[in-house]
Design an enzyme around this catalytic site. Sequence first.
Site, PDB file in Angstrom:
ATOM      1  CG  HIS A 243      -1.837  -1.074   1.421  1.00  0.00           C
ATOM      2  ND1 HIS A 243      -1.684  -2.058   2.373  1.00  0.00           N
ATOM      3  CD2 HIS A 243      -2.978  -1.370   0.749  1.00  0.00           C
ATOM      4  CE1 HIS A 243      -2.692  -2.902   2.297  1.00  0.00           C
ATOM      5  NE2 HIS A 243      -3.485  -2.522   1.324  1.00  0.00           N
TER       6      HIS A 243
ATOM      7  CD  GLN B 285      -9.367  -4.423  -6.557  1.00  0.00           C
ATOM      8  OE1 GLN B 285     -10.161  -4.961  -5.802  1.00  0.00           O
ATOM      9  NE2 GLN B 285      -8.315  -3.764  -6.096  1.00  0.00           N
TER      10      GLN B 285
ATOM     11  CB  SER C 209      -3.992  -7.297   4.523  1.00  0.00           C
ATOM     12  OG  SER C 209      -3.717  -6.014   4.014  1.00  0.00           O
TER      13      SER C 209
HETATM   14  O1  PAF Z   1      -7.937  -3.816  -3.285  1.00  0.00           O
HETATM   15  C1  PAF Z   1      -8.580  -3.571  -2.248  1.00  0.00           C
HETATM   16  O2  PAF Z   1      -8.039  -3.408  -1.156  1.00  0.00           O
HETATM   17  C2  PAF Z   1     -10.114  -3.471  -2.327  1.00  0.00           C
HETATM   18  O3  PAF Z   1     -10.631  -4.395  -3.213  1.00  0.00           O
HETATM   19  C3  PAF Z   1     -10.609  -2.044  -2.644  1.00  0.00           C
HETATM   20  C4  PAF Z   1     -10.154  -1.588  -4.019  1.00  0.00           C
HETATM   21  C5  PAF Z   1     -10.114  -1.080  -1.589  1.00  0.00           C
HETATM   22  C6  PAF Z   1     -12.143  -2.017  -2.649  1.00  0.00           C
HETATM   23  O4  PAF Z   1     -12.671  -2.387  -1.403  1.00  0.00           O
END
Ligand code: PAF
Length: 284
Positions: free
Chosen positions: A37, A153, A186
């Site tokens: 992150h 995603q 995580s």
């Molecule tokens: O990748 C993530 O942590 C989640 O899928 C997101 C994009 C924050 C949506 O809840």
Amino acid sequence: MDILKTKSEMQEWSRNKKKGSKTICFVPTMGYLHQGHISLMEKGKPLCDELVISIFVNPTQFGPNEDLDAYPSDIENDLALARKAGVTAVFLPDKKSIYPENFQTEIKLQYLPKFLCGKFRPVHFAGVAIVVTKLFNIVMPDIAIFGQKDYQQLQIIRQLILDLDFDIKIVAGDIIREKDGLAMSSRNAYLSNTQRVSALSLSKSLNLAKKLIARGEKNPVVIKNQIETFIGTFPETNIEYVSFCNPKTLEDIDQIENQVLLAIAVKLGKTRLIDNALIDHPSQ
Ligand code: PAF
């Protein structure tokens, strides 16, 4: 660093910044922040005047037997890391603020969720699509950053931006790995010592495939068989998929030419890990 707990606070903050002609970069997260992150925040920091993150464990993207209730959380540490990374605002909504009573809308993409993780997590991407759409409308960013580790995603968000005409630039962040190759997540926090060793089977499989492709192998089935046998030698591994696919459509390919996406999902006990790599064929 401002901490905004309601939709209206966040929207007002963003409107004020926009009035002052400030640009906003946004990194949505579910918290329990790690170096993966942080690297997205570091990527976003120089791109805009303001850097906003959200921390929200989105219930609609978890299936009934998944880890919503166990999802790790450490808000104090997250806020300290965000501050250090130069975040200017954290959006920290509660569930009711995002999904008030009588919430009804769904967003369903027709094709991209049919492949890879979508086959095993039937509600997941609809949940991601709705929450990301809402977060975009609340935060109103100019740029949003998503990690390549969740490759499917990322493709789904890119499609959502096109389909729903969001005026937001999507930037992809590299996969960040531990020293031994494990992709940061995580969910790594759930792993026992044995499972932590077995977790290396994913990144090692990507390396194995890269080697075979560099030597000229073009048949995905040959490589897939070797990977599945290799992963099977690690304790507690349960393969969900090993897939060679088209990086744009995510459809399986039958011949490795140009660039291919190799995506892997393995369950270790209850913990589900994913990893992937874009691999170029040497004949290009
Ligand atoms: O990748 C993530 O942590 C989640 O899928 C997101 C994009 C924050 C949506 O809840």
